[in-house]
Design a protein around this motif. Structure first.
Motif, PDB file in Angstrom:
ATOM      1  N   ALA A 207      -6.585  17.661 -13.926  1.00 32.85           N
ATOM      2  CA  ALA A 207      -6.922  17.555 -12.503  1.00 32.85           C
ATOM      3  C   ALA A 207      -6.515  16.170 -12.045  1.00 32.85           C
ATOM      4  CB  ALA A 207      -8.412  17.763 -12.302  1.00 32.85           C
ATOM      5  N   GLU A 208      -5.714  16.082 -11.005  1.00 35.28           N
ATOM      6  CA  GLU A 208      -5.392  14.768 -10.453  1.00 35.28           C
ATOM      7  C   GLU A 208      -5.479  14.780  -8.940  1.00 35.28           C
ATOM      8  OE1 GLU A 208      -0.819  13.932 -10.749  1.00 35.28           O
ATOM      9  OE2 GLU A 208      -1.434  14.607 -12.724  1.00 35.28           O
ATOM     10  N   SER A 209      -5.619  13.600  -8.353  1.00 32.90           N
ATOM     11  CA  SER A 209      -5.697  13.473  -6.898  1.00 32.90           C
ATOM     12  C   SER A 209      -4.755  12.370  -6.456  1.00 32.90           C
ATOM     13  CB  SER A 209      -7.113  13.115  -6.469  1.00 32.90           C
ATOM     14  OG  SER A 209      -7.938  14.236  -6.572  1.00 32.90           O
ATOM     15  N   TYR A 210      -3.958  12.672  -5.447  1.00 36.93           N
ATOM     16  CA  TYR A 210      -2.972  11.689  -4.999  1.00 36.93           C
ATOM     17  C   TYR A 210      -3.581  10.702  -4.001  1.00 36.93           C
ATOM     18  CZ  TYR A 210       0.276  15.399  -6.559  1.00 36.93           C
ATOM     19  OH  TYR A 210       0.943  16.369  -7.263  1.00 36.93           O
ATOM     20  N   GLY A 211      -3.225   9.432  -4.182  1.00 36.05           N
ATOM     21  CA  GLY A 211      -3.620   8.401  -3.223  1.00 36.05           C
ATOM     22  C   GLY A 211      -2.435   7.505  -2.931  1.00 36.05           C
ATOM     23  N   MET A 212      -2.538   6.725  -1.862  1.00 31.45           N
ATOM     24  CA  MET A 212      -1.536   5.690  -1.607  1.00 31.45           C
ATOM     25  C   MET A 212      -1.964   4.454  -2.396  1.00 31.45           C
ATOM     26  SD  MET A 212      -1.576   6.336   2.484  1.00 31.45           S
ATOM     27  CE  MET A 212      -3.124   7.245   2.465  1.00 31.45           C
ATOM     28  N   ALA A 213      -1.009   3.599  -2.741  1.00 34.45           N
ATOM     29  CA  ALA A 213      -1.362   2.405  -3.511  1.00 34.45           C
ATOM     30  C   ALA A 213      -0.864   1.154  -2.797  1.00 34.45           C
ATOM     31  CB  ALA A 213      -0.761   2.482  -4.908  1.00 34.45           C
ATOM     32  N   VAL A 214      -1.662   0.083  -2.913  1.00 29.53           N
ATOM     33  CA  VAL A 214      -1.291  -1.223  -2.354  1.00 29.53           C
ATOM     34  C   VAL A 214      -1.481  -2.289  -3.434  1.00 29.53           C
ATOM     35  CG1 VAL A 214      -2.009  -0.548  -0.016  1.00 29.53           C
ATOM     36  CG2 VAL A 214      -3.638  -1.741  -1.505  1.00 29.53           C
ATOM     37  N   GLN A 215      -1.022  -3.506  -3.141  1.00 31.10           N
ATOM     38  CA  GLN A 215      -1.184  -4.584  -4.117  1.00 31.10           C
ATOM     39  C   GLN A 215      -2.673  -4.839  -4.369  1.00 31.10           C
ATOM     40  OE1 GLN A 215       0.495  -8.503  -3.078  1.00 31.10           O
ATOM     41  NE2 GLN A 215       1.614  -8.371  -5.013  1.00 31.10           N
ATOM     42  N   LYS A 216      -3.016  -5.184  -5.609  1.00 31.67           N
ATOM     43  CA  LYS A 216      -4.409  -5.484  -5.973  1.00 31.67           C
ATOM     44  C   LYS A 216      -4.982  -6.510  -5.006  1.00 31.67           C
ATOM     45  CE  LYS A 216      -6.452  -3.986  -9.864  1.00 31.67           C
ATOM     46  NZ  LYS A 216      -7.260  -3.140  -9.020  1.00 31.67           N
ATOM     47  N   GLY A 217      -6.154  -6.215  -4.486  1.00 31.78           N
ATOM     48  CA  GLY A 217      -6.828  -7.166  -3.608  1.00 31.78           C
ATOM     49  C   GLY A 217      -6.419  -7.092  -2.147  1.00 31.78           C
ATOM     50  N   ASN A 218      -5.434  -6.272  -1.808  1.00 27.30           N
ATOM     51  CA  ASN A 218      -5.034  -6.171  -0.392  1.00 27.30           C
ATOM     52  C   ASN A 218      -5.948  -5.183   0.341  1.00 27.30           C
ATOM     53  OD1 ASN A 218      -3.827  -6.190   2.096  1.00 27.30           O
ATOM     54  ND2 ASN A 218      -1.739  -5.884   1.337  1.00 27.30           N
ATOM     55  N   ASP A 219      -7.213  -5.621   0.512  1.00 30.64           N
ATOM     56  CA  ASP A 219      -8.221  -4.754   1.122  1.00 30.64           C
ATOM     57  C   ASP A 219      -7.913  -4.482   2.586  1.00 30.64           C
ATOM     58  OD1 ASP A 219      -9.503  -4.785  -1.277  1.00 30.64           O
ATOM     59  OD2 ASP A 219     -10.950  -6.343  -0.714  1.00 30.64           O
ATOM     60  N   GLU A 220      -7.287  -5.462   3.240  1.00 32.31           N
ATOM     61  CA  GLU A 220      -6.989  -5.307   4.662  1.00 32.31           C
ATOM     62  C   GLU A 220      -6.087  -4.080   4.877  1.00 32.31           C
ATOM     63  OE1 GLU A 220      -4.948  -8.679   6.411  1.00 32.31           O
ATOM     64  OE2 GLU A 220      -4.495  -7.449   8.167  1.00 32.31           O
ATOM     65  N   LEU A 221      -5.028  -4.014   4.090  1.00 32.55           N
ATOM     66  CA  LEU A 221      -4.092  -2.890   4.228  1.00 32.55           C
ATOM     67  C   LEU A 221      -4.732  -1.586   3.738  1.00 32.55           C
ATOM     68  CD1 LEU A 221      -1.360  -1.701   4.901  1.00 32.55           C
ATOM     69  CD2 LEU A 221      -0.468  -2.587   2.739  1.00 32.55           C
ATOM     70  N   ARG A 222      -5.443  -1.655   2.617  1.00 25.87           N
ATOM     71  CA  ARG A 222      -6.077  -0.448   2.067  1.00 25.87           C
ATOM     72  C   ARG A 222      -7.059   0.145   3.082  1.00 25.87           C
ATOM     73  NH1 ARG A 222     -10.438   0.372  -0.776  1.00 25.87           N
ATOM     74  NH2 ARG A 222     -10.795  -1.875  -0.846  1.00 25.87           N
ATOM     75  N   GLU A 223      -7.815  -0.751   3.761  1.00 31.76           N
ATOM     76  CA  GLU A 223      -8.774  -0.262   4.761  1.00 31.76           C
ATOM     77  C   GLU A 223      -8.080   0.361   5.975  1.00 31.76           C
ATOM     78  OE1 GLU A 223     -11.517  -3.564   5.157  1.00 31.76           O
ATOM     79  OE2 GLU A 223     -12.192  -3.160   3.098  1.00 31.76           O
ATOM     80  N   LYS A 224      -6.948  -0.230   6.378  1.00 31.49           N
ATOM     81  CA  LYS A 224      -6.182   0.362   7.491  1.00 31.49           C
ATOM     82  C   LYS A 224      -5.709   1.764   7.106  1.00 31.49           C
ATOM     83  CE  LYS A 224      -3.835  -3.771   9.240  1.00 31.49           C
ATOM     84  NZ  LYS A 224      -2.518  -4.374   9.438  1.00 31.49           N
ATOM     85  N   LEU A 225      -5.232   1.902   5.868  1.00 28.83           N
ATOM     86  CA  LEU A 225      -4.722   3.213   5.423  1.00 28.83           C
ATOM     87  C   LEU A 225      -5.852   4.235   5.364  1.00 28.83           C
ATOM     88  CD1 LEU A 225      -2.258   2.013   2.619  1.00 28.83           C
ATOM     89  CD2 LEU A 225      -1.653   2.834   4.904  1.00 28.83           C
ATOM     90  N   ASN A 226      -7.013   3.800   4.851  1.00 32.24           N
ATOM     91  CA  ASN A 226      -8.159   4.715   4.788  1.00 32.24           C
ATOM     92  C   ASN A 226      -8.620   5.130   6.184  1.00 32.24           C
ATOM     93  OD1 ASN A 226      -8.323   4.895   2.027  1.00 32.24           O
ATOM     94  ND2 ASN A 226      -9.814   3.225   1.822  1.00 32.24           N
ATOM     95  N   ALA A 227      -8.654   4.163   7.106  1.00 35.74           N
ATOM     96  CA  ALA A 227      -9.088   4.459   8.477  1.00 35.74           C
ATOM     97  C   ALA A 227      -8.090   5.413   9.133  1.00 35.74           C
ATOM     98  CB  ALA A 227      -9.202   3.167   9.288  1.00 35.74           C
ATOM     99  N   GLY A 228      -6.795   5.148   8.931  1.00 36.37           N
ATOM    100  CA  GLY A 228      -5.755   6.006   9.516  1.00 36.37           C
ATOM    101  C   GLY A 228      -5.821   7.412   8.954  1.00 36.37           C
ATOM    102  N   LEU A 229      -6.022   7.513   7.637  1.00 35.54           N
ATOM    103  CA  LEU A 229      -6.112   8.826   6.988  1.00 35.54           C
ATOM    104  C   LEU A 229      -7.288   9.617   7.571  1.00 35.54           C
ATOM    105  CD1 LEU A 229      -5.271  10.875   4.789  1.00 35.54           C
ATOM    106  CD2 LEU A 229      -6.689   9.605   3.162  1.00 35.54           C
ATOM    107  N   LYS A 230      -8.421   8.943   7.684  1.00 41.10           N
ATOM    108  CA  LYS A 230      -9.620   9.595   8.215  1.00 41.10           C
ATOM    109  C   LYS A 230      -9.358  10.083   9.646  1.00 41.10           C
ATOM    110  CE  LYS A 230     -14.597   8.634   8.433  1.00 41.10           C
ATOM    111  NZ  LYS A 230     -14.963   8.503   9.858  1.00 41.10           N
ATOM    112  N   ASN A 231      -8.730   9.223  10.461  1.00 38.21           N
ATOM    113  CA  ASN A 231      -8.452   9.618  11.857  1.00 38.21           C
ATOM    114  C   ASN A 231      -7.499  10.806  11.951  1.00 38.21           C
ATOM    115  OD1 ASN A 231     -10.134   7.654  12.844  1.00 38.21           O
ATOM    116  ND2 ASN A 231      -8.500   6.190  13.292  1.00 38.21           N
TER     117      ASN A 231
END
Ligand code: ARG
Length: 276
Positions: free
Chosen positions: A226-250
């Protein structure tokens, strides 16, 4: 002002302009500011490997296309940033992010892999998947992973979970050889030409190749993991990761995500989900 002084000033001014232009051009590896109308808008570099339909593929003009491309464009529009796409071998994606040469991986990548999680940070997942065994349609001997025998060769793509599965089979003497190739298109071609007897590949991607080359292949046995696909960003780049999560949710909430699943004929992980 004497002529020599003014020409000296001119030379210095030119040198300064050149230095500025040079630094502006040379800092274009990872994210950068957009030029032109959308001054100040971030441009993120999104990387993928395009032999993975319906997620990552190319259109009739050779341009990158697929669910991941459309999803990234929708998230970028929602979050007000710009993106540019680049392709590379699957095994080169994580090193490119680590080196800061790209910002986002969107490439049907399993986010639930502890080794990968040590190297990059993943977003929330957007697709649930699993590996399957694909064989030629007229193969009656292979009915699942347990019927592979030590005279057989199995193929998968470099750096993938499928490649790990093939390698494990070879290491345990269950098959003669793990044939690890750069693209899934090549794995499928090797299967077609009987150079390998099976390909280990993600279920929705197997379905896509079977649709493309109708009557050639089938999948056998149970789903292997069982696997789940996610997008990946550089370690510690929370700013970008949060934008991607917010965009995905929207885009899930406003129905765009569901439209894209329909367009690419794939299951929708969020169909019955109520998002927090
Ligand atoms: N899901 C598998 C993995 O994470 C395969 C992904 C391959 N993706 C691609 N675009 N070629 O390893």
């Amino acid at each position: 002002m004497k002529k020599s002084t003014s020409s000296k000033i001119l030379i210095i001014a030119l040198a300064l302009i050149m230095a500025f232009v040079f630094t502006a051009c040379s800092s274009s590896s990872g994210s950068k500011e957009a030029s032109g109308s959308a001054e100040g808008t971030k441009v993120y570099k999104v990387i993928m490997e395009p032999t993975f339909p319906p997620f990552d593929t190319t259109d009739e003009n050779g341009e990158l296309a697929g669910f991941d491309v459309d999803m990234m464009n929708a998230i970028a529009a929602d979050q007000g940033f710009e993106i540019e796409f680049a392709q590379m071998e699957f095994g080169a994606l994580i090193p490119a992010i680590e080196a800061g040469n790209a910002d986002i991986i969107a490439s049907g990548m399993n986010a639930e892999d502890p080794e990968r999680q040590k190297k990059v940070d993943f977003t929330d997942t957007y697709y649930d998947s699993g590996l399957v065994v694909m064989v030629k349609v007229d193969n009656d001997t292979i009915t699942g992973i347990d019927s592979l025998t030590p005279d057989m060769k199995v193929a998968s793509q470099t750096g993938t979970t499928g490649a790990d599965a093939c390698q494990e089979l070879a290491d345990n003497g269950k098959v003669a050889e793990a044939v690890i190739l750069d693209g899934f298109d090549t794995c499928v071609l090797q299967l077609k030409t009987d150079s390998v007897q099976a390909v280990i590949i993600d279920a929705p991607v197997a379905a896509s190749y079977m649709k493309q080359q109708s009557g050639e292949f089938k999948t056998v046995g149970d789903v292997l993991n069982a696997e789940s696909y996610g997008m990946a960003v550089q370690k510690g780049n929370d700013e970008l990761r949060e934008k991607l999560n917010a965009g995905l949710k929207n885009i899930v909430e406003n129905g765009t995500f569901a439209e894209l699943c329909e367009k690419w004929e794939m299951a929708n992980k969020f169909e019955f989900a109520v998002l927090a």
